[in-house]
Design a protein around this motif. Sequence first.
Motif, mmCIF file in Angstrom:
data_model
loop_
_atom_site.group_PDB
_atom_site.id
_atom_site.type_symbol
_atom_site.label_atom_id
_atom_site.label_comp_id
_atom_site.label_asym_id
_atom_site.label_seq_id
_atom_site.Cartn_x
_atom_site.Cartn_y
_atom_site.Cartn_z
ATOM 1 N N GLY A 1 0.819 -1.204 0.000
ATOM 2 C CA GLY A 1 0.000 0.000 0.000
ATOM 3 C C GLY A 1 0.851 1.250 0.000
ATOM 4 N N MET A 2 0.176 2.372 0.066
ATOM 5 C CA MET A 2 0.841 3.673 0.007
ATOM 6 C C MET A 2 0.251 4.586 1.075
ATOM 7 S SD MET A 2 0.856 6.322 -3.232
ATOM 8 C CE MET A 2 1.534 5.061 -4.305
ATOM 9 N N ILE A 3 1.111 5.375 1.697
ATOM 10 C CA ILE A 3 0.674 6.342 2.695
ATOM 11 C C ILE A 3 0.584 7.718 2.040
ATOM 12 C CG2 ILE A 3 1.151 7.383 4.936
ATOM 13 C CD1 ILE A 3 0.511 4.381 5.022
ATOM 14 N N LEU A 4 -0.569 8.363 2.207
ATOM 15 C CA LEU A 4 -0.795 9.697 1.652
ATOM 16 C C LEU A 4 -1.017 10.694 2.783
ATOM 17 C CD1 LEU A 4 -3.311 8.820 -1.219
ATOM 18 C CD2 LEU A 4 -0.835 9.053 -1.391
ATOM 19 N N TYR B 1 2.434 -4.099 9.696
ATOM 20 C CA TYR B 1 1.678 -2.949 10.186
ATOM 21 C C TYR B 1 0.220 -3.374 10.333
ATOM 22 C CZ TYR B 1 5.417 0.446 9.217
ATOM 23 O OH TYR B 1 6.591 1.156 9.214
ATOM 24 N N GLN B 2 -0.338 -3.107 11.497
ATOM 25 C CA GLN B 2 -1.767 -3.294 11.709
ATOM 26 C C GLN B 2 -2.365 -1.916 11.951
ATOM 27 O OE1 GLN B 2 -2.238 -6.222 14.826
ATOM 28 N NE2 GLN B 2 -1.376 -7.863 13.574
ATOM 29 N N MET B 3 -3.226 -1.502 11.025
ATOM 30 C CA MET B 3 -3.774 -0.146 11.059
ATOM 31 C C MET B 3 -5.285 -0.171 11.196
ATOM 32 S SD MET B 3 -1.579 1.833 8.109
ATOM 33 C CE MET B 3 -1.007 0.477 7.092
ATOM 34 N N ARG B 4 -5.794 0.740 11.986
ATOM 35 C CA ARG B 4 -7.242 0.942 12.085
ATOM 36 C C ARG B 4 -7.596 2.126 11.196
ATOM 37 N NH1 ARG B 4 -11.126 -1.318 14.505
ATOM 38 N NH2 ARG B 4 -12.994 -0.289 15.288
ATOM 39 N N LEU B 5 -8.535 1.898 10.278
ATOM 40 C CA LEU B 5 -8.868 2.898 9.269
ATOM 41 C C LEU B 5 -10.320 3.350 9.380
ATOM 42 C CD1 LEU B 5 -7.271 1.265 6.073
ATOM 43 C CD2 LEU B 5 -6.177 2.820 7.702
ATOM 44 N N ASN B 6 -10.547 4.565 8.933
ATOM 45 C CA ASN B 6 -11.901 5.077 8.723
ATOM 46 C C ASN B 6 -12.078 5.238 7.221
ATOM 47 O OD1 ASN B 6 -14.339 6.381 8.597
ATOM 48 N ND2 ASN B 6 -13.720 8.178 9.771
ATOM 49 N N PRO C 1 3.402 5.215 8.013
ATOM 50 C CA PRO C 1 2.031 5.383 8.519
ATOM 51 C C PRO C 1 2.008 6.111 9.858
ATOM 52 C CG PRO C 1 2.775 3.117 8.829
ATOM 53 C CD PRO C 1 3.845 3.810 8.047
ATOM 54 N N GLU C 2 1.166 7.120 9.946
ATOM 55 C CA GLU C 2 0.960 7.859 11.186
ATOM 56 C C GLU C 2 -0.511 8.223 11.302
ATOM 57 O OE1 GLU C 2 3.427 11.272 11.601
ATOM 58 O OE2 GLU C 2 5.319 10.153 11.505
ATOM 59 N N ILE C 3 -0.963 8.401 12.531
ATOM 60 C CA ILE C 3 -2.355 8.774 12.768
ATOM 61 C C ILE C 3 -2.660 10.092 12.056
ATOM 62 C CG2 ILE C 3 -4.026 9.456 14.536
ATOM 63 C CD1 ILE C 3 -2.581 7.564 16.461
ATOM 64 N N GLY C 4 -3.772 10.109 11.329
ATOM 65 C CA GLY C 4 -4.169 11.304 10.583
ATOM 66 C C GLY C 4 -3.826 11.230 9.109
ATOM 67 N N ARG C 5 -2.802 10.443 8.767
ATOM 68 C CA ARG C 5 -2.486 10.240 7.357
ATOM 69 C C ARG C 5 -3.461 9.231 6.750
ATOM 70 N NH1 ARG C 5 4.217 10.041 7.422
ATOM 71 N NH2 ARG C 5 4.488 12.216 8.091
ATOM 72 N N ARG C 6 -3.324 8.989 5.449
ATOM 73 C CA ARG C 6 -4.245 8.075 4.774
ATOM 74 C C ARG C 6 -3.497 6.872 4.210
ATOM 75 N NH1 ARG C 6 -7.069 11.792 0.441
ATOM 76 N NH2 ARG C 6 -4.960 12.650 0.358
#
Length: 291
Positions: free
Chosen positions: A148-151, A249-254, A273-278
């Motif tokens: 994946g990609m972090i935006l 990485y285990q991420m919780r997404l909205n 990956p950081e909180i607030g990024r996509r």
Amino acid sequence: MHQYLKAIGFENIQTRKDLKKLLKEVEENFTHQTIVSYRPGEDFCEFQKEFGQDVGITLCGELDDEEHFEAAYYFPYFEGSGVTTYAEIDVQRKIEKEQYVGLCEDSKIGISLIFTLQNGVEYMREKQAGLAKDVQTSVTFSGLAQGGMILLPVNKNEQQILNEKRASDTRRELMNAARKGDQAAIETLTFDDMDLYSKVSKRLANEDVFSIVDTYFMPFGAECDMYSIMGEILAVRERINRMTGVRLYQMRLNVNELTFDICVPADSVMGEPEIGRRFKGTIWLQGYINF
């Protein structure tokens, strides 16, 4: 060989011999076992083995009177947390094997979501006990991604966030009304979509698409339980596959107001990956029905 073994850290499984050795490990040193009556003289058995926090492999097959196990299929799993949606669920058996997929509709997405059922053997047991076909309960979604990609996030002020929330609530009400056959709601949604298309087309001349669209949830490819997603990262943690040492990485997404967890190999993610990024990527959607 299941292509999403890589998503839980088993990129080293390259040959059928490697796979047989791994599945033998699951069968002989399982973490959980579930058995349900299947046919006269046979039970259906599910072995699960954890290889890291909330990740592992499920192996299912038939168990005869002499305790001989014959594997039918396997799949990697990732256990999500919390509740993603409360919806009416339709569960269907796959044609070629005793594996199940679920289908539910959530007005936040606007499409029917199809997912691989993680607790299929538990569903078989509930069905034998007289469970109704359409279940009104909750589902916990989770996703496996190979990369994946972090935006960066889209910058919004409080008024823009409030306006989007109101528009989303209004659209959800219209979607629910349209499903019940409300002709006025159907026409309103049609005109809204045409207006949105016109606005986006004009903005695309001068703006990047990912500064206009901040989240999406779309079917991907020919497989019915594959989706292309982009969503805001609410939480992120790093875990390790205990057998291979691969970082995950285990991420919780909205994503479109649906909240769920995904698991992806850390080395296959472009960006930090950081909180607030996509996060943007393709996932194999799994679901656990909370009976």
